[in-house]
Design a protein around this motif. Structure first.
Motif, PDB file in Angstrom:
ATOM      1  N   GLY A  68      -6.355   2.559   0.924  1.00 12.18           N
ATOM      2  CA  GLY A  68      -6.711   2.249  -0.453  1.00 12.18           C
ATOM      3  C   GLY A  68      -8.030   2.859  -0.866  1.00 12.18           C
ATOM      4  O   GLY A  68      -8.182   3.370  -1.976  1.00 12.18           O
ATOM      5  N   MET A 110       0.829  -1.203   0.000  1.00  7.62           N
ATOM      6  CA  MET A 110       0.000   0.000   0.000  1.00  7.62           C
ATOM      7  C   MET A 110       0.870   1.261   0.000  1.00  7.62           C
ATOM      8  O   MET A 110       0.576   2.241  -0.688  1.00  7.62           O
ATOM      9  N   ASP A 122       2.540   1.470  -3.571  1.00  6.57           N
ATOM     10  CA  ASP A 122       1.596   1.810  -4.645  1.00  6.57           C
ATOM     11  C   ASP A 122       1.108   3.252  -4.515  1.00  6.57           C
ATOM     12  O   ASP A 122       0.967   3.959  -5.521  1.00  6.57           O
ATOM     13  N   THR A 123       0.857   3.697  -3.279  1.00  2.00           N
ATOM     14  CA  THR A 123       0.455   5.089  -3.087  1.00  2.00           C
ATOM     15  C   THR A 123       1.587   6.032  -3.473  1.00  2.00           C
ATOM     16  O   THR A 123       1.359   7.083  -4.087  1.00  2.00           O
ATOM     17  N   MET A 165      -6.836  -3.405  -3.006  1.00  5.46           N
ATOM     18  CA  MET A 165      -6.666  -2.044  -2.495  1.00  5.46           C
ATOM     19  C   MET A 165      -7.810  -1.624  -1.584  1.00  5.46           C
ATOM     20  O   MET A 165      -7.605  -0.935  -0.584  1.00  5.46           O
ATOM     21  N   HIS A 182      -8.108  -2.054   2.335  1.00 10.11           N
ATOM     22  CA  HIS A 182      -7.302  -1.218   3.223  1.00 10.11           C
ATOM     23  C   HIS A 182      -7.902   0.181   3.277  1.00 10.11           C
ATOM     24  O   HIS A 182      -8.354   0.713   2.248  1.00 10.11           O
ATOM     25  N   GLN A 229      -3.013  -6.658  -5.668  1.00 13.00           N
ATOM     26  CA  GLN A 229      -3.390  -6.257  -4.313  1.00 13.00           C
ATOM     27  C   GLN A 229      -4.873  -5.926  -4.259  1.00 13.00           C
ATOM     28  O   GLN A 229      -5.444  -5.440  -5.236  1.00 13.00           O
ATOM     29  N   TYR A 238      -5.215   2.407 -10.102  1.00 12.70           N
ATOM     30  CA  TYR A 238      -5.869   1.394  -9.276  1.00 12.70           C
ATOM     31  C   TYR A 238      -6.203   0.141 -10.073  1.00 12.70           C
ATOM     32  O   TYR A 238      -6.169  -0.969  -9.524  1.00 12.70           O
ATOM     33  N   GLU A 268      -7.841  -7.523  -6.685  1.00 15.89           N
ATOM     34  CA  GLU A 268      -9.151  -6.906  -6.461  1.00 15.89           C
ATOM     35  C   GLU A 268     -10.240  -7.548  -7.305  1.00 15.89           C
ATOM     36  O   GLU A 268     -11.385  -7.707  -6.858  1.00 15.89           O
TER      37      GLU A 268
END
Length: 415
Positions: A388, A146, A149-150, A382, A385, A380, A373, A319
């Protein structure tokens, strides 16, 4: 009178700070989004919209509403626990924020500053963790994936900020934004989160294609050359960890295909995907529900179908497969709508304003969020979280409102 002058500044400052505090200040995004939600509830009672919402505004609002409500209904039908309502409710809480920002004429340019600051702070924290604390993967107070990726999204948004500042001939901030883009990408590298790296070439290609006329052929070729040199250098330098992480992935895939060492990172992820596909086959329309994920995994583990170490994970690390396994085809369709409807709205504005870079920059920035995303979702979950959910829904709202205000400001000039 003073309230009317300062309140819009405060609201757009909070929006900008959501980016600035995203991961560089651990859990900082929680504070900024909570404050802006509270402002939206208060302002809805006192201040009318600057103009009626149009069809595009309604499409975005209804997308948030339907997706958030669907997640809540699936959760209630599954286990009737309040903890299942927490993250889905964020998609509903962002709706009054959309109305708030459409009411609040503003300082939308501050978003770019917040994005660049956020990328720089994230990189500083990642560097501190790697060099001073000696951790193998930077993470802030989030999961490393997380965090990485962010960071990658902030880096790519900083690249959009540099395009905006270049179009406005503000070369000092252009330089700062370019440094911010490298910082955000560097944050992803220091986190060791491989899934986000796929987004870099794909979205960079999209950005360069959209900017080809703005940059011109010579600048475009120069940018491509510099980018290629930087990628080769990043891969070649062992200290970045890219070689190691890619090598591990290749080795894990080879081992898994031969039926050995399935407890590796990639091997466990493959077992999670296998489990998710099995669950989808059991209940294809509405899924098995989140409460059944681990019981079914325990059964598969007992049969020797998956490694026991994959059982504790309550998600699929994907996802799309998570939606299919727990919410079925209906859940997948709603997830794709949540990605594609905002993307379509932003891309429509991008095509509508082919030469106005004040508007186009916000359209590109908004489109980039669901694009990122959709890539991150491959490896992941997302939306399992908090960060996310928050760093998807609220930035989309911010960029949409910024785009709409910039449209209004540009109309008199066009006339």
């Amino acid at each position: 009178m003073q309230i009317h002058v300062t309140l819009p500044r405060f609201i757009w400052f909070l929006a900008a700070m959501t980016f600035a505090a995203a991961i560089g200040i651990p859990k900082g995004f929680n504070v900024t989004t909570l404050l802006i939600i509270l402002c939206s509830f208060a302002m809805s009672c006192f201040k009318p919209l600057a103009q009626p919402v149009d069809k595009a505004d309604k499409a975005l609002i209804w997308t948030f509403f339907v997706f958030g409500l669907s997640l809540i209904l699936f959760s209630l039908a599954d286990h009737l626990e309040m903890r299942g309502l927490d993250k889905p409710s964020r998609f509903l809480f962002v709706i009054p924020v959309v109305f708030l920002l459409l009411r609040t004429k503003g300082h939308q340019e501050w978003l770019w500053y917040g994005i660049v600051v956020g990328a720089l702070l994230a990189f500083a924290l990642a560097l501190y963790e790697r060099l001073v604390e000696g951790v193998s993967r930077a993470s802030g107070e989030e999961h490393p994936i997380m965090f990485g990726d962010t960071g990658m999204m902030l880096g790519l948004l900083s690249l959009v900020a540099s395009i905006y500042f270049f179009s406005q001939k503000r070369f000092y901030w252009l330089a700062v934004a370019l440094v911010g883009s490298l910082a955000g990408i560097g944050t992803s590298v220091l986190s060791g989160s491989r899934g986000g790296w796929v987004a870099l070439p794909l979205i960079t290609a999209f950005l360069l294609w959209e900017c080809r006329e703005l940059l011109g052929k010579k600048r475009l070729m120069s940018v491509l050359s510099v980018a290629l040199v930087m990628v080769v250098a990043a891969v070649a330098i062992p200290q970045t960890g890219i070689q190691k992480r890619v090598g591990e992935a290749v080795s894990n895939i080879s081992d898994y295909s031969q039926g050995a060492k399935s407890a590796t990172s990639v091997g466990l992820r493959f077992d999670m995907w296998k489990s998710a596909i099995y669950m989808f086959q059991q209940a294809p329309m509405l899924g098995v529900g989140e409460s059944q994920v681990q019981p079914i995994k325990r059964e598969l583990s007992a049969l020797g179908e998956i490694n026991p170490r994959a059982v504790p994970y309550n998600h699929a690390h994907n996802e799309y497969l998570q939606a299919l396994s727990t919410r079925g085809v209906v859940g997948l369709i709603l997830l794709l709508a949540m990605y594609l409807i905002p993307l379509k709205l932003f891309l429509h504005k991008l095509r509508q304003y082919k030469h106005n870079w004040r508007i186009r920059a916000y359209a590109i920035g908004g489109a980039l969020i669901p694009m990122c995303y959709m890539d991150f979702a491959l490896t992941q979950t997302m939306f399992m979280h908090n960060i996310g959910v928050m760093m998807f829904a609220f930035p989309i709202a911010y960029f949409w409102a910024a785009l709409r205000w910039t449209e209004r400001e540009e109309r008199p000039a066009a006339a």
